[in-house]
Write an enzyme that holds these catalytic residues in place. Structure first.
Site, short mmCIF file in Angstrom:
data_model
loop_
_atom_site.label_atom_id
_atom_site.label_comp_id
_atom_site.label_asym_id
_atom_site.label_seq_id
_atom_site.Cartn_x
_atom_site.Cartn_y
_atom_site.Cartn_z
N PHE A 426 -24.84 53.66 28.86
CA PHE A 426 -24.99 52.53 29.79
C PHE A 426 -26.01 51.50 29.30
O PHE A 426 -27.07 51.87 28.80
CB PHE A 426 -25.51 53.06 31.13
CG PHE A 426 -24.46 53.23 32.20
CD1 PHE A 426 -23.21 52.68 32.10
CD2 PHE A 426 -24.77 53.94 33.35
CE1 PHE A 426 -22.26 52.85 33.10
CE2 PHE A 426 -23.84 54.12 34.36
CZ PHE A 426 -22.58 53.57 34.23
N GLU A 427 -25.71 50.24 29.49
CA GLU A 427 -26.67 49.14 29.30
C GLU A 427 -27.38 49.20 27.95
O GLU A 427 -28.58 48.95 27.83
CB GLU A 427 -27.69 49.12 30.45
CG GLU A 427 -27.02 48.86 31.80
CD GLU A 427 -27.99 48.87 32.96
OE1 GLU A 427 -29.20 48.76 32.71
OE2 GLU A 427 -27.54 48.98 34.10
N GLY A 428 -26.62 49.54 26.93
CA GLY A 428 -27.15 49.65 25.59
C GLY A 428 -27.27 51.10 25.17
O GLY A 428 -28.13 51.82 25.67
#
Length: 646
Positions: A426-428
């Site tokens: 998630f998110e990177g």
């Protein structure tokens, strides 16, 4: 389309062009101090985080009052087992969260929100996520990266007045960047927004749109073609999900977080008013990255909750379960795992609260701190959950429903492991976070010596860069030789019944060693440094450990000064720092003693088919179909699965 082909509508970009797009999106200047940036440069600026910053009394009171209401709601209205079984958060639960104001936690009170600080927003996410991780994701995706945060940072006053009251009480939002063939390489973004009068016309497909199935409002990243009067570039838009041409084509299902409403969204000739553009054309990626600076802190908050629950279950189970005449907790093999969970949970809460309070104060640039918190927490929480499953043994592998069916306590340890796994993506992803943080960590070097190691720069540019680098390093390198970490009296205020001062001296010394190692690597590899991802990942992991050690010590001293379990906090910080130091020394050893070069050779062999014989003797249960779904723009041929919750 055959399994070997990929969609042809993607922009063709070179590796250099992709890097240039990413570089243009990052914040180019450091206008505020950064504890983590200084740490990577060999400068231990304890004054930036100690004394530990605290929320204002009024903000704390407002936050505690909401936490009390939220706790009552999740304890009485949320059935986590039902959500896991049905793979859906009941509409009445979502409606209840709306009435509570949970969708407006980060939205200013003048727009109908609760106006909570980042600290209390994260505490609320921890609380909600502990009851049901899918609820934590629902609230976080809506506020951390959905419509409210980009508008708070970049929206016009008119946009804030139009959309924020809706987001605070009635509407759910989602963030749409990823595409079937585009993940962390936005230069290949294919969704377009073509100017047409006072509108833009959107075409494209977005993948993994968390909240997308139930969202009313979307933040969409799309490429605006460059034309007369239009700068073009990747641009952010607020899109009404009920607009003609918007189709939610699929609700995706995952190994964990089964209650989240994540989908595939297609845009076909969707007209979006220019008034819905957030920021200027070409600012989309910068808006996304800036939003994520604080938005990423929601993931550490969920990891803190996971750690606390792991500790509770490990304590209760290990005291009740007996083997060979005594509780399993008293066997060293299990006890070491419990100690790791306790110490690491303390450190994760220290890192999350410190980074969150720094975000609230806005005195520091926390782009590295926020990224480090996300990276470190997601990795350590996964390890803690895995250790809990091991402590529980066969019961850790058994589902909560099965445990209940045969008369035992329904402990969802295996579900936690499944739910937490996505946090490393998630998110990177962890790998992308390593590269992102490494880029920021070496920014000072690249700003003075970047042209020196760039093979495409002229001799004149290199000469000027060499002169600038000479001045910088003549001042910087001598400061890496000695510092307060060599003085036995340094950081004496952290010396009480348990002595933490030695750990802070270690952080100071090690930050200088880290900076020297980075400089040596740049001197050795120069322009090839960016390809040394294994080395850069270890450099970042060392920095993450040093940041966590610093945060743990500062939090322990805060709790001691407040008379809030200070002695126990010092004990936990001491144990954590000792465990962290062992990990750091191993990472330093692996900087120069590793199999990175051999690994690259093996990878070439794998891809060329040299080792294909090793794959014999199995059956591949994978289905037929392309590796990447066709995302060619055009009208949808599927049923619209969008289901707004009202």
């Amino acid at each position: 389309m055959s399994a070997s082909t990929t969609p042809s509508s993607r922009p063709a970009v070179t590796e250099r062009e992709a890097r240039e797009v990413a570089e243009a999106a990052r914040e180019q200047h450091w206008r505020k101090p950064s504890f983590a940036k200084e740490l990577f440069l060999g400068r231990f600026r304890l004054d930036l985080i100690h004394p530990h910053p605290l929320p204002a009394d009024e903000a704390a009171q407002r936050g505690e009052e909401f936490l009390a209401k939220l706790r009552d709601f999740v304890e009485t209205k949320v059935d986590a087992a039902l959500i896991e079984r049905d793979a859906r958060i009941p509409d009445e639960v979502i409606d209840g969260l709306k009435e509570l104001g949970a969708f407006g936690m980060k939205i200013d009170t003048k727009y109908g929100g609760l106006g909570l600080t980042q600290v209390y927003y994260n505490k609320a996410l921890s609380l909600a996520g502990s009851a049901c991780p899918a609820i934590g994701v629902l609230l976080s995706a809506h506020q951390s990266i959905g419509v409210p945060q980009p508008l708070k940072l970049f929206g016009t006053q008119e946009q804030k007045e139009r959309f924020l009251p809706r987001c605070a009480r009635t509407d759910i939002s989602a963030f749409l960047l990823t595409e079937p063939d585009v993940g962390s390489d936005p230069a290949r973004l294919a969704t377009t927004a073509v100017p047409d009068g006072d509108d833009y016309v959107l075409d494209g497909v977005k993948l993994w749109t968390t909240n997308g199935v139930v969202a009313d409002l979307l933040v969409v990243m799309a490429r605006v073609p460059k034309s007369e009067g239009h700068k073009g570039g990747i641009t952010a838009f607020v899109v009404e999900t009920n607009s003609p041409g918007v189709t939610v084509e699929n609700r995706n299902a995952f190994m964990g977080l089964r209650g989240i409403e994540n989908g595939v969204t297609r845009f076909h000739q969707v007209r979006v008013p220019a008034a819905n553009r957030v920021g200027q054309e070409g600012q989309g990626l910068k808006i996304a990255l800036t939003t994520l600076n604080t938005g990423r802190l929601s993931l550490p908050a969920s990891c803190v909750a996971a750690g606390k629950w792991c500790l509770k279950i490990a304590r209760e189970w290990s005291a009740a379960r007996e083997q060979w005449g005594k509780p399993v907790a008293h066997h060293e093999a299990v006890g070491s795992k419990i100690s790791f969970i306790a110490a690491t949970t303390f450190a994760l809460e220290a890192v999350t609260d410190l980074a969150s309070q720094m975000a609230d104060e806005d005195r520091n640039d926390i782009r590295i701190e926020g990224a480090l918190a996300k990276l470190y927490a997601s990795e350590m929480a996964w390890t803690m959950a895995d250790e809990l499953v091991q402590i529980r043994g066969g019961r850790g592998f058994e589902t909560a429903e099965s445990l209940r069916a045969r008369g035992e306590r329904g402990v969802p340890a295996e579900q936690l492991l499944r739910d937490l796994r996505i946090n490393r993506i998630f998110e990177g992803s962890t790998e992308i976070m390593h590269l992102l943080i490494a880029r920021e960590a070496v920014d000072a070097h690249l700003s003075v010596a970047g042209d020196l190691i760039d093979p495409e720069k002229s001799l004149g540019d290199k000469a000027r860069a060499g002169a600038n680098a000479g001045v910088f390093y003549a001042k910087w390198l001598p400061k890496l030789v000695a510092g307060p970490g060599r003085l036995p009296t340094s950081y004496g205020e952290f010396k009480h019944e348990v002595d933490l001062s030695g750990h802070l001296r270690y952080v100071e010394r090690t930050s200088r060693k880290l900076a020297r190692s980075t400089f040596y690597a740049m001197s050795r590899w120069q322009g090839r440094m960016e390809s040394k991802q294994g080395f850069l990942g270890r450099i970042v992991d060392i920095g993450a450990e040093l940041f966590a050690m610093s945060a743990a010590c500062v939090r322990a001293e805060l709790l001691r000064s407040q008379g809030d379990h200070g002695r126990e906090a010092y004990q936990l910080a001491d144990v954590f720092c000792r465990q962290s130091r062992i990990r750091i020394e191993e990472l330093f050893n692996r900087l120069w003693t590793n199999t990175d070069d051999l690994d690259r050779k093996v990878v070439k062999g794998v891809l060329s088919g040299t080792y294909e014989w090793l794959e014999r003797g199995i059956v591949d249960p994978s289905g037929e179909g392309p590796w990447i779904a066709d995302a060619t723009p055009g009208p949808s041929r599927k049923e619209n699965m969008h289901r707004p919750i009202r």
